[in-house]
Scaffold this motif. Structure first.
Motif, PDB file in Angstrom:
ATOM      1  N   ARG A   1      15.681  -0.423  -2.052  1.00 18.33           N
ATOM      2  CA  ARG A   1      16.729  -1.323  -1.564  1.00 18.33           C
ATOM      3  C   ARG A   1      17.086  -1.063  -0.110  1.00 18.33           C
ATOM      4  NH1 ARG A   1      21.546  -1.108  -6.050  1.00 18.33           N
ATOM      5  NH2 ARG A   1      20.241  -1.624  -7.823  1.00 18.33           N
ATOM      6  N   LEU A   2      17.342  -2.151   0.577  1.00 12.70           N
ATOM      7  CA  LEU A   2      18.048  -2.123   1.853  1.00 12.70           C
ATOM      8  C   LEU A   2      19.429  -2.695   1.550  1.00 12.70           C
ATOM      9  CD1 LEU A   2      15.533  -3.439   4.521  1.00 12.70           C
ATOM     10  CD2 LEU A   2      16.749  -1.264   4.568  1.00 12.70           C
ATOM     11  N   ILE A   3      20.461  -2.012   1.980  1.00  6.14           N
ATOM     12  CA  ILE A   3      21.832  -2.414   1.671  1.00  6.14           C
ATOM     13  C   ILE A   3      22.573  -2.642   2.984  1.00  6.14           C
ATOM     14  CG2 ILE A   3      23.995  -1.696   0.573  1.00  6.14           C
ATOM     15  CD1 ILE A   3      22.109   0.301  -1.065  1.00  6.14           C
ATOM     16  N   ILE A   4      23.230  -3.789   3.079  1.00  6.34           N
ATOM     17  CA  ILE A   4      24.094  -4.066   4.232  1.00  6.34           C
ATOM     18  C   ILE A   4      25.533  -4.079   3.732  1.00  6.34           C
ATOM     19  CG2 ILE A   4      24.764  -5.675   6.053  1.00  6.34           C
ATOM     20  CD1 ILE A   4      22.041  -6.983   5.827  1.00  6.34           C
ATOM     21  N   TYR A   5      26.355  -3.233   4.327  1.00  3.48           N
ATOM     22  CA  TYR A   5      27.795  -3.300   4.081  1.00  3.48           C
ATOM     23  C   TYR A   5      28.347  -4.279   5.101  1.00  3.48           C
ATOM     24  CZ  TYR A   5      27.313   0.614   0.939  1.00  3.48           C
ATOM     25  OH  TYR A   5      26.945   1.413  -0.118  1.00  3.48           O
ATOM     26  N   SER A   6      29.040  -5.299   4.598  1.00  8.14           N
ATOM     27  CA  SER A   6      29.421  -6.436   5.419  1.00  8.14           C
ATOM     28  C   SER A   6      30.799  -6.935   4.993  1.00  8.14           C
ATOM     29  CB  SER A   6      28.361  -7.544   5.207  1.00  8.14           C
ATOM     30  OG  SER A   6      28.665  -8.692   5.935  1.00  8.14           O
TER      31      SER A   6
ATOM     32  N   GLY B   1       0.825  -1.203   0.000  1.00 13.36           N
ATOM     33  CA  GLY B   1       0.000   0.000   0.000  1.00 13.36           C
ATOM     34  C   GLY B   1       0.853   1.244   0.000  1.00 13.36           C
ATOM     35  N   GLY B   2       0.295   2.318  -0.505  1.00 14.13           N
ATOM     36  CA  GLY B   2       0.977   3.606  -0.510  1.00 14.13           C
ATOM     37  C   GLY B   2       2.278   3.547  -1.270  1.00 14.13           C
ATOM     38  N   SER B   3       3.283   4.257  -0.788  1.00  9.28           N
ATOM     39  CA  SER B   3       4.551   4.333  -1.491  1.00  9.28           C
ATOM     40  C   SER B   3       5.367   3.058  -1.367  1.00  9.28           C
ATOM     41  CB  SER B   3       5.354   5.527  -0.977  1.00  9.28           C
ATOM     42  OG  SER B   3       5.586   5.397   0.397  1.00  9.28           O
ATOM     43  N   ALA B   4       4.954   2.120  -0.514  1.00 12.84           N
ATOM     44  CA  ALA B   4       5.689   0.868  -0.374  1.00 12.84           C
ATOM     45  C   ALA B   4       5.561   0.013  -1.618  1.00 12.84           C
ATOM     46  CB  ALA B   4       5.195   0.097   0.844  1.00 12.84           C
ATOM     47  N   ASP B   5       4.640   0.361  -2.538  1.00 15.58           N
ATOM     48  CA  ASP B   5       4.476  -0.396  -3.768  1.00 15.58           C
ATOM     49  C   ASP B   5       5.646  -0.196  -4.711  1.00 15.58           C
ATOM     50  OD1 ASP B   5       0.905   0.157  -3.875  1.00 15.58           O
ATOM     51  OD2 ASP B   5       2.038  -1.488  -3.003  1.00 15.58           O
ATOM     52  N   GLN B   6       6.400   0.879  -4.561  1.00 15.61           N
ATOM     53  CA  GLN B   6       7.544   1.147  -5.415  1.00 15.61           C
ATOM     54  C   GLN B   6       8.762   0.417  -4.866  1.00 15.61           C
ATOM     55  OE1 GLN B   6       7.310   2.827  -8.300  1.00 15.61           O
ATOM     56  NE2 GLN B   6       5.135   2.825  -7.835  1.00 15.61           N
ATOM     57  N   PRO B   7       9.490  -0.292  -5.736  1.00 19.63           N
ATOM     58  CA  PRO B   7      10.670  -1.027  -5.263  1.00 19.63           C
ATOM     59  C   PRO B   7      11.736  -0.095  -4.689  1.00 19.63           C
ATOM     60  CG  PRO B   7      10.287  -1.392  -7.618  1.00 19.63           C
ATOM     61  CD  PRO B   7       9.269  -0.424  -7.144  1.00 19.63           C
TER      62      PRO B   7
ATOM     63  N   ALA C   1      18.038   2.897  -0.208  1.00 20.42           N
ATOM     64  CA  ALA C   1      18.167   3.641  -1.457  1.00 20.42           C
ATOM     65  C   ALA C   1      16.987   3.311  -2.350  1.00 20.42           C
ATOM     66  CB  ALA C   1      19.470   3.271  -2.164  1.00 20.42           C
ATOM     67  N   ALA C   2      16.788   4.158  -3.342  1.00 22.44           N
ATOM     68  CA  ALA C   2      15.804   3.865  -4.373  1.00 22.44           C
ATOM     69  C   ALA C   2      16.253   2.605  -5.120  1.00 22.44           C
ATOM     70  CB  ALA C   2      15.678   5.046  -5.324  1.00 22.44           C
ATOM     71  N   ALA C   3      15.359   2.008  -5.876  1.00 18.55           N
ATOM     72  CA  ALA C   3      15.665   0.757  -6.579  1.00 18.55           C
ATOM     73  C   ALA C   3      16.865   0.884  -7.501  1.00 18.55           C
ATOM     74  CB  ALA C   3      14.446   0.285  -7.366  1.00 18.55           C
ATOM     75  N   ASP C   4      17.073   2.057  -8.081  1.00 18.99           N
ATOM     76  CA  ASP C   4      18.202   2.255  -8.988  1.00 18.99           C
ATOM     77  C   ASP C   4      19.496   2.594  -8.243  1.00 18.99           C
ATOM     78  OD1 ASP C   4      17.807   4.872  -8.173  1.00 18.99           O
ATOM     79  OD2 ASP C   4      17.390   5.646 -10.187  1.00 18.99           O
TER      80      ASP C   4
ATOM     81  N   PRO D   1      11.595  10.743   2.229  1.00 19.60           N
ATOM     82  CA  PRO D   1      10.654  10.623   1.117  1.00 19.60           C
ATOM     83  C   PRO D   1      11.293  10.218  -0.208  1.00 19.60           C
ATOM     84  CG  PRO D   1      11.006  12.928   1.686  1.00 19.60           C
ATOM     85  CD  PRO D   1      11.706  12.111   2.733  1.00 19.60           C
ATOM     86  N   HIS D   2      12.591  10.442  -0.390  1.00 19.01           N
ATOM     87  CA  HIS D   2      13.234  10.082  -1.664  1.00 19.01           C
ATOM     88  C   HIS D   2      13.499   8.575  -1.772  1.00 19.01           C
ATOM     89  CE1 HIS D   2      16.563  10.655   1.115  1.00 19.01           C
ATOM     90  NE2 HIS D   2      17.250   9.852   0.340  1.00 19.01           N
ATOM     91  N   VAL D   3      13.436   7.862  -0.648  1.00 17.87           N
ATOM     92  CA  VAL D   3      13.532   6.406  -0.680  1.00 17.87           C
ATOM     93  C   VAL D   3      12.096   5.908  -0.768  1.00 17.87           C
ATOM     94  CG1 VAL D   3      14.218   4.337   0.593  1.00 17.87           C
ATOM     95  CG2 VAL D   3      15.658   6.372   0.679  1.00 17.87           C
ATOM     96  N   GLN D   4      11.800   5.061  -1.718  1.00 18.76           N
ATOM     97  CA  GLN D   4      10.422   4.680  -1.986  1.00 18.76           C
ATOM     98  C   GLN D   4       9.716   4.057  -0.787  1.00 18.76           C
ATOM     99  OE1 GLN D   4       8.510   5.439  -4.639  1.00 18.76           O
ATOM    100  NE2 GLN D   4      10.241   6.681  -5.239  1.00 18.76           N
TER     101      GLN D   4
END
Length: 129
Positions: free
Chosen positions: A26-31, A18-24, A89-92, A123-126
């Protein structure tokens, strides 16, 4: 190690949160290999993304990317003393921001609330609201 081997991607499902969560996004882990705190964070996030396939949430459209800091000198110099580092981050990959460091003692549910609270101000992260 080739750059293609420096990360893995686990999808959190087709969306439907729902809402903006529909847009892909990323969660990024530096490991790095052998980092037990990194492994613990990755396991919790994988469980949350798996659950998000069936229980819609802001994580339903998220993809998890694990980046091995040894694969890129700039990652290693920036994060060597602070891994695991969680970013969104955004999907891209644009608009990457570090998520405030979660305690390794957080339960998966508390970690999800921590991420959702942070994303509400991004807001810039989907995944943000």
């Amino acid at each position: 190690m080739s750059p293609a081997a420096s990360y893995s991607v686990v999808t959190g499902g087709p969306g439907g949160g729902g809402g903006s969560a529909d847009q892909p996004w990323r969660l990024i882990i530096y490991s790095k290999e052998g980092c037990h705190l990194c492994d613990g964070l990755k396991e919790k996030l994988e469980a949350l993304l798996e659950r998000a396939e069936f229980l819609p949430s802001v994580l339903s459209a998220a993809e998890l990317e694990v980046r091995d800091i040894a694969a890129q000198p700039e990652w290693e110099s920036k994060y060597a003393m602070s891994i695991p580092v969680l970013a969104a981050a955004a999907a891209d990959g644009s608009g990457e921001v570090e998520v405030p460091r979660p305690s390794p003692r957080l339960s998966a549910d508390a970690l999800q609330r921590h991420i959702e609270k942070f994303l509400a101000g991004q807001p810039h992260v989907q995944g943000g609201q």
